[in-house]
Design a protein around this motif. Sequence first.
Motif, PDB file in Angstrom:
ATOM      1  N   ASN A 375     -12.188 -19.480  -9.655  1.00  0.00           N
ATOM      2  CA  ASN A 375     -11.139 -18.607  -9.156  1.00  0.00           C
ATOM      3  C   ASN A 375     -11.731 -17.623  -8.151  1.00  0.00           C
ATOM      4  N   LYS A 376     -10.921 -16.739  -7.599  1.00  0.00           N
ATOM      5  CA  LYS A 376     -11.365 -15.875  -6.510  1.00  0.00           C
ATOM      6  C   LYS A 376     -12.497 -14.949  -6.932  1.00  0.00           C
ATOM      7  N   THR A 377     -12.456 -14.445  -8.157  1.00  0.00           N
ATOM      8  CA  THR A 377     -13.494 -13.526  -8.624  1.00  0.00           C
ATOM      9  C   THR A 377     -14.750 -14.252  -9.083  1.00  0.00           C
ATOM     10  N   GLY A 378     -14.647 -15.558  -9.342  1.00  0.00           N
ATOM     11  CA  GLY A 378     -15.784 -16.319  -9.835  1.00  0.00           C
ATOM     12  C   GLY A 378     -15.974 -16.247 -11.328  1.00  0.00           C
ATOM     13  N   ASN A 379     -15.108 -15.523 -12.036  1.00  0.00           N
ATOM     14  CA  ASN A 379     -15.244 -15.365 -13.490  1.00  0.00           C
ATOM     15  C   ASN A 379     -14.635 -16.516 -14.275  1.00  0.00           C
ATOM     16  N   SER A 380     -13.831 -17.347 -13.612  1.00  0.00           N
ATOM     17  CA  SER A 380     -13.154 -18.446 -14.301  1.00  0.00           C
ATOM     18  C   SER A 380     -13.334 -19.742 -13.535  1.00  0.00           C
TER      19      SER A 380
END
Length: 404
Positions: A375-380
Amino acid sequence: MVTPATLVLALCFLTHGFAPPENQPETITIRTHGENAGIVDVQEVDQGNVILALDVEGCVRAWDRNTPKLLWEKIDVVWSPHLSLTLSPDKKLLATAQQGSEVVWIYDAKTGAERHKLAGNDSWVFKTVFSPDGSQLACAAGGNIALWDTNHGKLLRTLSLQKEPVAPITAMAFSPDGKMLAAPSDDGSISLFDFRTGKLLKSLKPPLTEGVDWTVALTFSPNGKYLVSLGQLLGVTWWNLETGDHMDVSRRYSEKKQEINLDSSTGFSLVGTVFSPEGEEIISNHYNKGKLATAKIWNLKSGANTQSFPLNGEVGLFSSCFDDSGKHVATAVIESDKINDPNAVAQVDVWKKSSGKSLRTLEIPVGMITALRFNKTGNSLLMGCANGEIRVWNWKPERENSTK
């Protein structure tokens, strides 16, 4: 040849415990419609609150990530082995073409509300792509590309790429600066057009000594310096658009006298982020029968393999991608003799790019993964499965794998 049976995504569960991001479960499950309707692509829109997915049966569906509740669906979308969700750069608009139809629709990606019905393409539309500013939509139909105004739904112009079409155009890409449109011509070359005037700016010939290599996927690097193609015969080839130099991954391996089986259906995936954020590197997938498979990062300027991620066992089809920070890489693999087994164990790893170390691992007996995205934040990580389910894995670790 890629078939719907090989374009399914594996469902993955977390096998190493860690504290998930605040107020979020470790995994979110979305149960889609249609048994064994594998997911071709999955993305987040509306700041991650809505999840879109395209399946092999030609359906686009949207879910509320927090409920999860089905918000809307569009059926009978055109399906091809290299199709992905066509979203505008700001992810506010979705374009779809209907099976066997000359009509293309533009929808609001969040609500599914129809914005425009584009009727006037020459034949069945196989590929659509938005311009970088989202103001135009290119629709490939037969040997022509129609360019539409997305604000008013009006046809602007038509480019004729193939006088006698040899195959449907399934690959197109706009340059990041919005000045060029790349697409394959009928002789197997890749044409770069000024899409505002229709003028041919450059023609790139794939490095074949004989025959014609048909291009099935194209993408520009974020910095606009490189064009990367996926050919049915050569696999991954990239061009330096400033110098005209090219590099063919398969040929580079043969020069080093290493046996390589780079299948065009698995060696390079546009479903995910194949470019590093700065646009100077790509990631591709390599495997030899009976040997260890690897995901490899390539420096586009030098052609050097700068990092490799070893994958366990004799691996068949798999996917890989960068996150938006460029600090992490995800891979998803399955054993080569079990690609049609929906209960086979698939493995997903998130790697630290600089060290090549696996930070997180998931294993679950649900079959093959062929597309995944951060995802955009890289957390998922966004994933789907062989039975049509989608999983959102909040992977961000508070500690690394103890065994990796």
